[in-house]
Design a protein around this motif. Sequence first.
Motif, PDB file in Angstrom:
ATOM      1  N   VAL A  74       0.585  -1.083   0.260  1.00  0.00           N
ATOM      2  CA  VAL A  74      -0.643  -0.032  -0.157  1.00  0.00           C
ATOM      3  C   VAL A  74       0.884   1.225   0.306  1.00  0.00           C
ATOM      4  CG1 VAL A  74      -1.605   1.128   1.323  1.00  0.00           C
ATOM      5  CG2 VAL A  74      -2.256  -1.059   0.569  1.00  0.00           C
ATOM      6  N   THR A 106      -1.695   6.268   3.779  1.00  0.00           N
ATOM      7  CA  THR A 106      -2.796   5.073   3.671  1.00  0.00           C
ATOM      8  C   THR A 106      -2.991   3.743   4.136  1.00  0.00           C
ATOM      9  OG1 THR A 106      -2.762   5.092   1.695  1.00  0.00           O
ATOM     10  CG2 THR A 106      -4.087   6.731   2.437  1.00  0.00           C
ATOM     11  N   THR A 148      -5.657   1.238   5.449  1.00  0.00           N
ATOM     12  CA  THR A 148      -5.606   0.483   5.002  1.00  0.00           C
ATOM     13  C   THR A 148      -5.813  -0.885   5.872  1.00  0.00           C
ATOM     14  OG1 THR A 148      -5.509   0.921   3.375  1.00  0.00           O
ATOM     15  CG2 THR A 148      -4.789  -1.544   3.202  1.00  0.00           C
ATOM     16  N   LEU A 198      -9.133  -1.321   8.319  1.00  0.00           N
ATOM     17  CA  LEU A 198      -9.769  -1.736   6.966  1.00  0.00           C
ATOM     18  C   LEU A 198      -9.800  -3.300   6.871  1.00  0.00           C
ATOM     19  CD1 LEU A 198     -10.757   1.095   4.985  1.00  0.00           C
ATOM     20  CD2 LEU A 198     -11.648   0.563   6.632  1.00  0.00           C
ATOM     21  N   VAL A 199      -8.679  -3.699   7.079  1.00  0.00           N
ATOM     22  CA  VAL A 199      -8.557  -4.736   6.705  1.00  0.00           C
ATOM     23  C   VAL A 199      -8.883  -6.287   7.779  1.00  0.00           C
ATOM     24  CG1 VAL A 199      -6.515  -7.264   6.080  1.00  0.00           C
ATOM     25  CG2 VAL A 199      -6.503  -5.479   4.885  1.00  0.00           C
ATOM     26  N   THR A 255      -7.054  -9.281   2.929  1.00  0.00           N
ATOM     27  CA  THR A 255      -5.429  -9.059   3.015  1.00  0.00           C
ATOM     28  C   THR A 255      -5.090  -9.000   1.644  1.00  0.00           C
ATOM     29  OG1 THR A 255      -4.689  -9.392   5.482  1.00  0.00           O
ATOM     30  CG2 THR A 255      -2.512  -9.444   4.068  1.00  0.00           C
ATOM     31  N   ALA A 264      -6.765  -6.418  -0.383  1.00  0.00           N
ATOM     32  CA  ALA A 264      -6.265  -5.320  -0.930  1.00  0.00           C
ATOM     33  C   ALA A 264      -5.336  -5.054  -1.159  1.00  0.00           C
ATOM     34  CB  ALA A 264      -6.294  -4.836   0.804  1.00  0.00           C
ATOM     35  N   ARG A 265      -3.904  -6.330  -0.806  1.00  0.00           N
ATOM     36  CA  ARG A 265      -2.735  -6.525  -1.864  1.00  0.00           C
ATOM     37  C   ARG A 265      -2.671  -6.056  -2.889  1.00  0.00           C
ATOM     38  NH1 ARG A 265       1.392 -10.514  -0.295  1.00  0.00           N
ATOM     39  NH2 ARG A 265       3.411  -8.935  -1.121  1.00  0.00           N
ATOM     40  N   ALA A 278      -4.048  -2.714  -4.173  1.00  0.00           N
ATOM     41  CA  ALA A 278      -3.281  -1.767  -4.081  1.00  0.00           C
ATOM     42  C   ALA A 278      -1.855  -1.854  -5.237  1.00  0.00           C
ATOM     43  CB  ALA A 278      -2.011  -2.127  -2.801  1.00  0.00           C
ATOM     44  N   TRP A 302      -3.254  -0.331  -8.241  1.00  0.00           N
ATOM     45  CA  TRP A 302      -3.801   1.294  -8.492  1.00  0.00           C
ATOM     46  C   TRP A 302      -3.284   1.946  -8.787  1.00  0.00           C
ATOM     47  CZ3 TRP A 302      -7.797   3.050  -6.116  1.00  0.00           C
ATOM     48  CH2 TRP A 302      -7.992   4.323  -5.761  1.00  0.00           C
TER      49      TRP A 302
END
Length: 92
Positions: free
Chosen positions: A35, A43, A47, A50-51, A69, A72-73, A76, A79
């Motif tokens: 991230v 962030t 993050t 949030l995870v 996780t 989210a990875r 990221a 992104w």
Amino acid sequence: MDDWTRAVAEELGVDLNTLDTNLDRAQLIALAKDVAHFADRPTAAITAFLVGYSAALHGGNPESVSQATSSARMLARSWRDERDQEGIGGES
């Protein structure tokens, strides 16, 4: 890191003995790194929160942590590429 983890857990009233020992710390650290590198450094902490929140909502077990996780990875890592393709510069 273990001293810090124990201190934070104690401060927050979390009994580390009740946590599943299969929790993958390396995966969580990699999340923060990804991230910070691919999205935006500040962030990473949000993050991680949030995870954890998502994992708690979806069972609060190692599998839910791992799934949140991983999701989210992947976000990221995609992104920066997506933002580059859209011509959006800088971090947001």
